[in-house]
Design an enzyme around this catalytic site. Structure first.
Site, PDB file in Angstrom:
ATOM      1  N   ASP A   8       0.800  -1.000   0.139  1.00  0.00           N
ATOM      2  CA  ASP A   8      -0.037   0.009   0.160  1.00  0.00           C
ATOM      3  C   ASP A   8       0.961   1.419   0.006  1.00  0.00           C
ATOM      4  O   ASP A   8       2.076   1.220   0.325  1.00  0.00           O
ATOM      5  CB  ASP A   8      -0.849  -0.197   1.242  1.00  0.00           C
ATOM      6  CG  ASP A   8      -1.687   1.093   1.441  1.00  0.00           C
ATOM      7  OD1 ASP A   8      -2.370   1.745   0.542  1.00  0.00           O
ATOM      8  OD2 ASP A   8      -1.680   1.838   2.454  1.00  0.00           O
ATOM      9  N   ASP A  10      -0.073   5.100   1.217  1.00  0.00           N
ATOM     10  CA  ASP A  10      -0.126   5.980   2.339  1.00  0.00           C
ATOM     11  C   ASP A  10      -0.252   5.278   3.459  1.00  0.00           C
ATOM     12  O   ASP A  10      -1.158   4.310   3.737  1.00  0.00           O
ATOM     13  CB  ASP A  10      -1.419   7.115   2.159  1.00  0.00           C
ATOM     14  CG  ASP A  10      -1.293   7.712   1.179  1.00  0.00           C
ATOM     15  OD1 ASP A  10      -0.409   8.784   1.302  1.00  0.00           O
ATOM     16  OD2 ASP A  10      -2.122   8.063   0.293  1.00  0.00           O
ATOM     17  N   ASP A 162      -1.972  -1.099   6.031  1.00  0.00           N
ATOM     18  CA  ASP A 162      -1.964  -0.172   7.325  1.00  0.00           C
ATOM     19  C   ASP A 162      -3.171  -0.050   7.745  1.00  0.00           C
ATOM     20  O   ASP A 162      -3.580   0.339   8.841  1.00  0.00           O
ATOM     21  CB  ASP A 162      -0.998   1.147   7.173  1.00  0.00           C
ATOM     22  CG  ASP A 162      -1.857   2.145   6.376  1.00  0.00           C
ATOM     23  OD1 ASP A 162      -2.339   3.253   7.056  1.00  0.00           O
ATOM     24  OD2 ASP A 162      -2.210   1.789   5.486  1.00  0.00           O
TER      25      ASP A 162
END
Length: 208
Positions: A8, A10, A162
């Site tokens: 991922d 961000d 995240d």
């Protein structure tokens, strides 16, 4: 045998969530919404922008687009100097030494994705944008597209996320997934299907 790493963007490659939080706080304040870390984590993190503004404000069409563009422009102003998540460069060096493929799978808009990658001096061989494949996380489609483009099976990849939304996307594509504790608690990430949680990428080196 691991053949590919999928990341991922961000909150994973870099801890950009505080900057996104600040940008959302500024653009939503005139609408009477107060964005604190809990609000951001529960209502914004891991979601596509059109879904966020529709859910929070009931906005669609041109007004929604203007708000989104203002928010993302402000984010890029804030995100001028970014540092990669600790251990990332060592992990990528180890992966490349082993001949592994790698790529980035993100819900971020194209301009933001390129901005962040340039700020981090990263040039992933593969970049999958949710806005280009038609569905975003938590739908597994972005990760399925990544697997197809790399030519690897789900069990031959590792994903790093995240947010619970991102974890569900990768796990839904059948990929063993590890979650970074940059924005969400371990419990919610493990409930979403993560195999384990990491403080940063220094704890991921033994996975290869």
């Amino acid at each position: 045998m691991v053949k590919a790493l999928l990341f991922d963007l961000d909150g994973t490659l870099a801890d950009t969530d505080p900057l996104h939080l600040l940008a959302w706080r500024e653009v939503l304040r005139p609408y009477g919404l107060s964005v604190d870390p809990v609000f951001y984590r529960e209502r914004i993190s891991g979601r596509l922008n059109p879904e966020i503004v529709r859910d929070l404000l009931g906005l669609e069409g041109e007004e929604a687009n203007r708000l989104i563009e203002a928010k993302e422009a402000r984010f890029r102003e804030l995100a001028q100097e970014l540092e990669p998540t600790p251990g990332l460069r060592n992990l990528l060096q180890k992966a490349e030494a082993q001949g592994l493929l790698w790529g980035v799978v993100t819900n971020a808009p194209r301009e933001n994705a390129h901005h962040v990658l340039q700020a981090l001096s990263l040039k992933p061989p593969l970049l999958v944008l949710a806005e280009e494949v038609g569905r975003g996380k938590p739908d597994p489609l972005p990760y399925r597209v990544a697997l197809a483009r790399l030519g690897v099976a789900p069990e031959e990849a590792l994903a790093f996320e995240d947010s619970p939304s991102g974890v569900r996307s990768a796990v839904g594509a059948g990929i063993p997934t590890y979650a970074l504790l940059t924005g969400h608690g371990a419990e919610s990430l493990l409930e979403a299907g993560a195999k384990g949680v990491l403080r940063d990428f220094r704890e991921a080196l033994d996975l290869l």
